[in-house]
Write a protein that holds these residues in place. Structure first.
Motif, short mmCIF file in Angstrom:
data_model
loop_
_atom_site.label_atom_id
_atom_site.label_comp_id
_atom_site.label_asym_id
_atom_site.label_seq_id
_atom_site.Cartn_x
_atom_site.Cartn_y
_atom_site.Cartn_z
N ARG A 261 0.85 -1.20 0.00
CA ARG A 261 0.00 0.00 0.00
C ARG A 261 0.88 1.24 0.00
O ARG A 261 1.85 1.31 0.75
N GLN A 262 0.51 2.23 -0.78
CA GLN A 262 1.24 3.49 -0.79
C GLN A 262 0.95 4.25 0.50
O GLN A 262 -0.19 4.33 0.94
N VAL A 263 1.99 4.80 1.11
CA VAL A 263 1.81 5.63 2.30
C VAL A 263 1.68 7.08 1.85
O VAL A 263 2.54 7.58 1.13
N GLY A 264 0.62 7.75 2.29
CA GLY A 264 0.40 9.16 1.92
C GLY A 264 0.40 9.30 0.41
O GLY A 264 -0.28 8.55 -0.29
N ASP A 265 1.20 10.24 -0.09
CA ASP A 265 1.24 10.43 -1.55
C ASP A 265 2.38 9.64 -2.20
O ASP A 265 2.70 9.86 -3.36
N GLY A 266 3.00 8.75 -1.41
CA GLY A 266 4.04 7.89 -1.99
C GLY A 266 5.40 8.55 -2.08
O GLY A 266 6.32 7.98 -2.68
N ARG A 267 5.52 9.75 -1.50
CA ARG A 267 6.80 10.46 -1.47
C ARG A 267 7.16 10.75 -0.02
O ARG A 267 6.27 10.85 0.83
N PRO A 268 8.48 10.89 0.29
CA PRO A 268 8.85 11.30 1.66
C PRO A 268 8.09 12.58 2.04
O PRO A 268 8.04 13.52 1.25
N GLY A 269 7.48 12.57 3.21
CA GLY A 269 6.58 13.67 3.59
C GLY A 269 7.31 14.85 4.22
O GLY A 269 8.46 14.74 4.63
N PRO A 270 6.60 15.99 4.31
CA PRO A 270 7.22 17.22 4.82
C PRO A 270 7.65 17.14 6.29
O PRO A 270 8.69 17.69 6.64
N VAL A 271 6.87 16.45 7.12
CA VAL A 271 7.25 16.35 8.54
C VAL A 271 8.52 15.50 8.67
O VAL A 271 9.46 15.85 9.39
N THR A 272 8.56 14.39 7.93
CA THR A 272 9.74 13.52 7.94
C THR A 272 10.98 14.30 7.52
O THR A 272 12.02 14.24 8.18
N LEU A 273 10.85 15.06 6.43
CA LEU A 273 12.00 15.80 5.92
C LEU A 273 12.43 16.91 6.87
O LEU A 273 13.62 17.15 7.06
N LYS A 274 11.45 17.54 7.52
CA LYS A 274 11.75 18.58 8.50
C LYS A 274 12.51 17.98 9.69
O LYS A 274 13.51 18.54 10.14
N LEU A 275 12.04 16.84 10.18
CA LEU A 275 12.70 16.20 11.32
C LEU A 275 14.11 15.74 10.93
O LEU A 275 15.05 15.86 11.73
N LEU A 276 14.27 15.25 9.71
CA LEU A 276 15.60 14.83 9.24
C LEU A 276 16.56 16.02 9.20
O LEU A 276 17.71 15.93 9.63
N GLU A 277 16.03 17.14 8.72
CA GLU A 277 16.86 18.36 8.66
C GLU A 277 17.25 18.81 10.08
O GLU A 277 18.41 19.13 10.35
N MET A 278 16.27 18.77 11.00
CA MET A 278 16.57 19.15 12.40
C MET A 278 17.58 18.19 13.01
O MET A 278 18.48 18.58 13.73
N PHE A 279 17.41 16.91 12.70
CA PHE A 279 18.32 15.89 13.25
C PHE A 279 19.74 16.15 12.75
O PHE A 279 20.69 16.14 13.53
N ARG A 280 19.85 16.41 11.46
CA ARG A 280 21.19 16.61 10.87
C ARG A 280 21.84 17.89 11.37
O ARG A 280 23.06 17.95 11.50
N SER A 281 21.03 18.89 11.72
CA SER A 281 21.68 20.10 12.24
C SER A 281 22.15 19.84 13.68
O SER A 281 23.12 20.43 14.13
N GLN A 282 21.51 18.90 14.38
CA GLN A 282 22.01 18.52 15.71
C GLN A 282 23.33 17.78 15.62
O GLN A 282 24.20 17.95 16.47
N THR A 283 23.48 16.94 14.61
CA THR A 283 24.70 16.14 14.54
C THR A 283 25.86 16.94 13.94
O THR A 283 27.01 16.62 14.19
N THR A 284 25.56 17.97 13.15
CA THR A 284 26.66 18.75 12.59
C THR A 284 27.05 19.90 13.52
O THR A 284 28.18 20.36 13.48
N ASN A 285 26.13 20.35 14.37
CA ASN A 285 26.48 21.39 15.33
C ASN A 285 26.92 20.76 16.64
O ASN A 285 27.10 19.57 16.74
N SER A 286 27.04 21.57 17.66
CA SER A 286 27.62 21.09 18.91
C SER A 286 26.61 20.48 19.87
O SER A 286 26.96 19.83 20.84
N ALA A 287 25.32 20.66 19.55
CA ALA A 287 24.29 20.35 20.55
C ALA A 287 24.18 18.88 20.95
O ALA A 287 23.76 18.56 22.05
N GLY A 288 24.55 17.96 20.01
CA GLY A 288 24.32 16.53 20.25
C GLY A 288 24.94 16.02 21.51
O GLY A 288 24.52 15.01 22.03
#
Ligand code: PXG
Length: 288
Positions: A261-288
């Motif tokens: 079954r297709q999930v949503g519209d079948g593409r990575p969703g905006p919330v997922t991509l936003k969280l990935l971006e936030m996650f990656r800024s944690q790992t590239t900055n000092s906060a982690g």
């Protein structure tokens, strides 16, 4: 010089690092482990990983031969000896050498192994196009048998599920618990987004309490999103707007198809991509 592996306080060349064939880690899968990452020379969520390792050891009545601080220093020492700043860290504690019988109390010398290596990153298309998952018939370990909260050296439950999904032509599997509720994947936790809320199975569903899962719930809070731990059935996965997996190796991977079954519209969703971006800024900055 090749890669150096830490075994009980000493560094050995990778090909010379060894433990006994009488070690109960090998004979019975009796031991615990952690998978940790270092980003830019910083050990990501070090305290959480060390705490989970010690909790796993306590749960199987394995007395750690080192303090938390000593283990942390040993990881640092091994990373430095290998000149690694972005690395995958595999921390393994075995029950140690014993007899050819189950009795763990005959094992007097637990072995502490630290492997630091370069990270085998998932292919970029997983993040761009998303993954397809399938629910498999292998049931996640019952918490009253081997609790999935223990990150033990016995991963056969997950390996049996992995075999099923590979045979189906896919790379990750959804495991249900004995009640039929969604638990987790073979090496990742699972989340869905529905009507702007984040949902993930609770610890009592029989999951490893993932550290990336915890980070994502914190990030969701920072983004003003509700993050709920809820018992979920496959229905909740099928009707989700978005779905993604979390794990130390995976970070956050979008899921676009589940059980054909297709999930949503079948593409990575905006919330997922936003969280990935936030996650990656944690790992590239000092906060982690
Ligand atoms: N569930 C299971 C069963 C796992 O093994 C996760 C969830 C995610 O947890 P973390 O804390 O990583 O967010 C895991 C993690 C490996 C490897 O080499 C496995 C994991 C992590 C890193 C490496 O197999 N499993």
């Amino acid at each position: 010089m090749g890669l150096k592996v830490y075994v009980n306080g000493e560094l050995h060349e990778k090909q010379d690092a060894r433990i006994s064939v009488y070690d109960h880690g090998l004979l019975y899968g009796d031991g615990v482990f952690e998978g940790i990452r270092a980003y830019n020379g910083r050990i990501f969520r070090c305290k959480e990983h060390i705490d989970r390792l010690f909790a796993s050891a306590r749960a199987i009545a394995l007395t750690m031969p080192m303090s938390k601080q000593e283990v942390t220093e040993a990881i640092r020492y091994t990373l430095d000896a290998n000149g690694l700043s972005d690395a995958y860290i595999r921390l393994v504690v075995t029950r140690g050498v014993g007899t050819l019988g189950l009795d763990p109390y005959k094992c007097r010398d637990p072995q502490v192994i630290i492997i630091t290596d370069s990270i085998a990153l998932y292919p970029p298309q997983y993040y761009e196009n998303g993954l397809e998952l399938v629910t498999v018939s292998t049931v996640r370990n019952h918490p009253n048998a081997i609790n999935p909260r223990i990150k033990s050296l016995n991963y056969l439950n997950n390996i049996l599920a992995k075999i099923e999904c590979i045979q189906a032509g896919l790379t990750e599997a959804i495991m249900l618990n004995k009640e039929g509720y969604v638990a987790e994947c073979t090496g990742d936790n699972i989340f869905v987004v529905k009507d702007g809320r984040l949902m993930t199975p609770p610890v009592h569903a029989g999951i490893l309490e993932g550290i990336t899962r915890q980070v994502v719930m914190e990030l969701a809070g920072q983004a003003g999103m509700e993050a709920l731990e809820r018992d979920m059935t496959r229905f909740d996965l099928y009707v989700a707007d978005e779905c993604f997996l979390t794990g130390t190796a995976a970070e956050i991977i979008p899921v676009v198809r589940i059980d054909s079954r297709q999930v949503g519209d079948g593409r990575p969703g905006p919330v997922t991509l936003k969280l990935l971006e936030m996650f990656r800024s944690q790992t590239t900055n000092s906060a982690g």
